[in-house]
Design a protein around this motif. Structure first.
Motif, short mmCIF file in Angstrom:
data_model
loop_
_atom_site.label_atom_id
_atom_site.label_comp_id
_atom_site.label_asym_id
_atom_site.label_seq_id
_atom_site.Cartn_x
_atom_site.Cartn_y
_atom_site.Cartn_z
N LYS A 299 8.83 -4.68 -5.64
CA LYS A 299 7.68 -5.54 -5.87
C LYS A 299 8.12 -6.92 -6.37
CE LYS A 299 3.13 -4.60 -7.75
NZ LYS A 299 2.41 -3.57 -8.50
N LYS A 300 9.04 -6.92 -7.31
CA LYS A 300 9.52 -8.20 -7.87
C LYS A 300 10.26 -9.01 -6.81
CE LYS A 300 10.59 -9.61 -12.19
NZ LYS A 300 11.62 -9.77 -13.23
N PHE A 301 11.07 -8.30 -6.04
CA PHE A 301 11.78 -8.97 -4.95
C PHE A 301 10.78 -9.63 -3.99
CE2 PHE A 301 12.79 -8.48 -0.41
CZ PHE A 301 13.81 -9.41 -0.31
N MET A 302 9.77 -8.85 -3.63
CA MET A 302 8.83 -9.31 -2.61
C MET A 302 8.02 -10.53 -3.03
SD MET A 302 7.56 -5.86 -0.82
CE MET A 302 7.11 -6.52 0.75
N ASN A 303 7.79 -10.66 -4.32
CA ASN A 303 7.05 -11.83 -4.78
C ASN A 303 7.77 -13.12 -4.42
OD1 ASN A 303 4.94 -10.34 -5.78
ND2 ASN A 303 5.83 -10.18 -7.82
N ARG A 304 9.07 -13.15 -4.67
CA ARG A 304 9.82 -14.37 -4.34
C ARG A 304 10.07 -14.46 -2.83
NH1 ARG A 304 15.75 -16.37 -6.59
NH2 ARG A 304 16.32 -17.47 -4.68
N TRP A 305 10.44 -13.32 -2.26
CA TRP A 305 10.77 -13.26 -0.83
C TRP A 305 9.62 -13.79 0.03
CZ3 TRP A 305 8.66 -9.07 2.41
CH2 TRP A 305 9.22 -9.01 3.68
N SER A 306 8.40 -13.37 -0.28
CA SER A 306 7.28 -13.79 0.57
C SER A 306 7.03 -15.30 0.46
CB SER A 306 6.03 -12.98 0.27
OG SER A 306 5.70 -13.10 -1.08
N THR A 307 7.30 -15.90 -0.70
CA THR A 307 7.11 -17.35 -0.79
C THR A 307 8.21 -18.08 -0.01
OG1 THR A 307 8.32 -17.55 -2.85
CG2 THR A 307 5.96 -17.30 -3.06
N GLU A 308 9.41 -17.49 0.02
CA GLU A 308 10.49 -18.13 0.78
C GLU A 308 10.18 -18.11 2.27
OE1 GLU A 308 14.11 -17.48 -2.38
OE2 GLU A 308 14.07 -16.15 -0.66
N GLU A 309 9.70 -16.97 2.76
CA GLU A 309 9.39 -16.87 4.19
C GLU A 309 8.23 -17.82 4.55
OE1 GLU A 309 11.81 -15.56 5.33
OE2 GLU A 309 12.06 -13.40 5.04
N ALA A 310 7.29 -17.96 3.62
CA ALA A 310 6.15 -18.86 3.89
C ALA A 310 6.63 -20.30 4.07
CB ALA A 310 5.12 -18.76 2.76
N LEU A 311 7.62 -20.70 3.28
CA LEU A 311 8.15 -22.06 3.43
C LEU A 311 8.90 -22.21 4.76
CD1 LEU A 311 8.62 -24.92 2.31
CD2 LEU A 311 10.63 -24.05 1.09
N HIS A 312 9.61 -21.16 5.18
CA HIS A 312 10.29 -21.21 6.48
C HIS A 312 9.27 -21.51 7.58
CE1 HIS A 312 13.59 -18.26 4.83
NE2 HIS A 312 13.52 -19.38 4.15
N ALA A 313 8.14 -20.82 7.51
CA ALA A 313 7.08 -21.02 8.50
C ALA A 313 6.59 -22.46 8.48
CB ALA A 313 5.92 -20.05 8.23
N GLU A 314 6.36 -22.96 7.30
CA GLU A 314 5.84 -24.32 7.14
C GLU A 314 6.81 -25.36 7.72
OE1 GLU A 314 4.79 -26.34 3.26
OE2 GLU A 314 4.01 -24.29 3.00
N LEU A 315 8.10 -25.18 7.43
CA LEU A 315 9.10 -26.15 7.91
C LEU A 315 9.22 -26.11 9.42
CD1 LEU A 315 11.86 -25.71 5.16
CD2 LEU A 315 10.19 -27.57 5.37
N ARG B 10 0.82 -1.22 0.00
CA ARG B 10 0.00 0.00 0.00
C ARG B 10 0.86 1.27 0.00
NH1 ARG B 10 -2.92 -2.25 4.63
NH2 ARG B 10 -1.84 -0.65 5.81
N THR B 11 2.15 1.11 0.21
CA THR B 11 3.02 2.27 0.34
C THR B 11 3.77 2.51 -0.96
OG1 THR B 11 5.00 1.05 0.98
CG2 THR B 11 3.43 1.55 2.75
N PRO B 12 4.32 3.72 -1.11
CA PRO B 12 5.13 3.98 -2.33
C PRO B 12 6.28 2.98 -2.46
CG PRO B 12 4.72 6.03 -1.13
CD PRO B 12 4.22 4.91 -0.26
N THR B 13 6.83 2.52 -1.33
CA THR B 13 7.93 1.54 -1.40
C THR B 13 7.45 0.28 -2.11
OG1 THR B 13 8.75 2.36 0.71
CG2 THR B 13 9.63 0.27 -0.04
N GLY B 14 6.26 -0.19 -1.74
CA GLY B 14 5.74 -1.43 -2.30
C GLY B 14 5.38 -1.32 -3.77
N ARG B 15 5.19 -0.09 -4.23
CA ARG B 15 4.84 0.09 -5.64
C ARG B 15 6.08 0.21 -6.53
NH1 ARG B 15 0.23 2.54 -3.25
NH2 ARG B 15 1.19 4.58 -3.01
N ASP B 16 7.23 0.28 -5.88
CA ASP B 16 8.48 0.33 -6.63
C ASP B 16 8.65 -1.00 -7.38
OD1 ASP B 16 11.51 1.65 -6.44
OD2 ASP B 16 11.49 -0.54 -6.61
N PRO B 17 8.88 -0.96 -8.71
CA PRO B 17 8.88 -2.21 -9.48
C PRO B 17 9.93 -3.23 -9.03
CG PRO B 17 9.49 -0.32 -10.87
CD PRO B 17 9.05 0.23 -9.56
N VAL B 18 11.11 -2.75 -8.62
CA VAL B 18 12.16 -3.68 -8.19
C VAL B 18 11.77 -4.34 -6.87
CG1 VAL B 18 14.52 -3.78 -7.27
CG2 VAL B 18 14.07 -2.61 -9.43
#
Ligand code: FE2
Ligand code: FE2
Length: 271
Positions: free
Chosen positions: A74-90, A64-72
């Motif tokens: 945003k792209k980072f966060m797509n992968r990053w959030s899936t990695e953190e989700a797997l950490h939680a699962e493990l 929701r913030t200008p930071t999150g709308r930054d294209p770079v």
């Protein structure tokens, strides 16, 4: 040294996942129960699991913030959030294999415990900071750096203290990914901070004034303090924190001599 956001993103995207499918498939879950797990670390693992899972919420907030709308970013966060989700699962699976049952709905339960006040406050904070727009990118990146480095070093301590071979094997791979995250945020922070004195002053002010250890707010202070005091106890733990977390932040532009984190953590670990 990276010169542009794009270079940092390219570097991140070129990193292989430490938690590849092959690695995950070979985790010897059957062996978990053969080793003792000190019950003192159970609340630490639950906390870490939940905070990893909360990345999803943080991700949506940041969008929701200008930071999150930054294209770079945003792209980072797509992968990053899936990695953190797997950490939680493990971590959740590890708890189960170690004989600590969790329900199928642990995510919903963890989320339901987040105080409403936290959600409202972070919402207000995002909007209050919107006028600063791009100047706030730097502060977000410093904040991200601190969270990632604290998480990385927290896992390192947990692995050393718990001395559970299967846990250490899992944490070793998680730590490799946290280290990649730390480098991404640190380099982004370095570049954003070096762009303008206003960004440096704003970031330093915000971290000094508002930073609290990762997870706090979404989790009650008593739980955060338990985790910190278990992992970074006493003078030795504080020195470890100072050497591995604060010194990394203090190497960022505008953060020379910064001691805000150690000052915040000291009363918790020395209590
Ligand atoms: Fe993680
Ligand atoms: Fe991470």
């Amino acid at each position: 040294m990276f010169e542009t956001d794009k270079e940092v993103l390219d570097w991140y995207e070129a990193q292989p996942r430490a938690l590849s499918k092959e690695f995950v498939d070979r985790i010897p879950w059957r062996d978990v129960a053969n080793y003792q797990l000190n019950p003192a670390f159970v609340p630490v693992l639950v906390y870490m699991r939940d905070v990893e899972y909360f990345t999803e919420i943080y991700y949506r907030e940041l969008m929701r913030t200008p930071t999150g709308r930054d294209p770079v970013i945003k792209k980072f966060m797509n992968r990053w959030s899936t990695e953190e989700a797997l950490h939680a699962e493990l971590l959740n699976r590890f708890l189960n294999e170690a004989g600590i049952p969790t329900t199928e709905k642990w995510q919903a339960e963890a989320k339901a415990k987040i105080p409403w006040r936290y959600t409202v406050e972070s919402f207000i904070l995002d909007y209050a900071l919107t006028p600063f727009g791009k100047s706030f990118h730097a502060a977000h990146m410093v904040w991200g750096t601190i969270n990632e480095v604290t998480t990385l070093q927290g896992y390192r301590r947990l692995s050393e203290l718990a001395r559970h071979p299967v846990l250490s094997r899992i944490l070793g791979a998680i730590m490799l990914e946290e280290s990649v995250h730390s480098n991404f945020f640190w380099n982004m922070a370095r570049m954003k901070l070096s762009q303008a004195k206003f960004s440096r002053d704003l970031a330093r002010f915000i971290i000094k004034r508002f930073w609290s250890p990762v997870g706090q707010g979404a989790k009650p202070e008593s739980e955060t303090n338990y985790v910190i005091s278990t992992l970074f106890r006493g003078q030795q733990g504080l020195e470890f924190f100072n050497r591995t977390v604060e010194s990394r932040v203090a190497r960022l532009p505008g953060f020379a001599g910064f001691t805000g984190l150690t000052e915040r953590v000291a009363p918790i670990v020395q209590a």
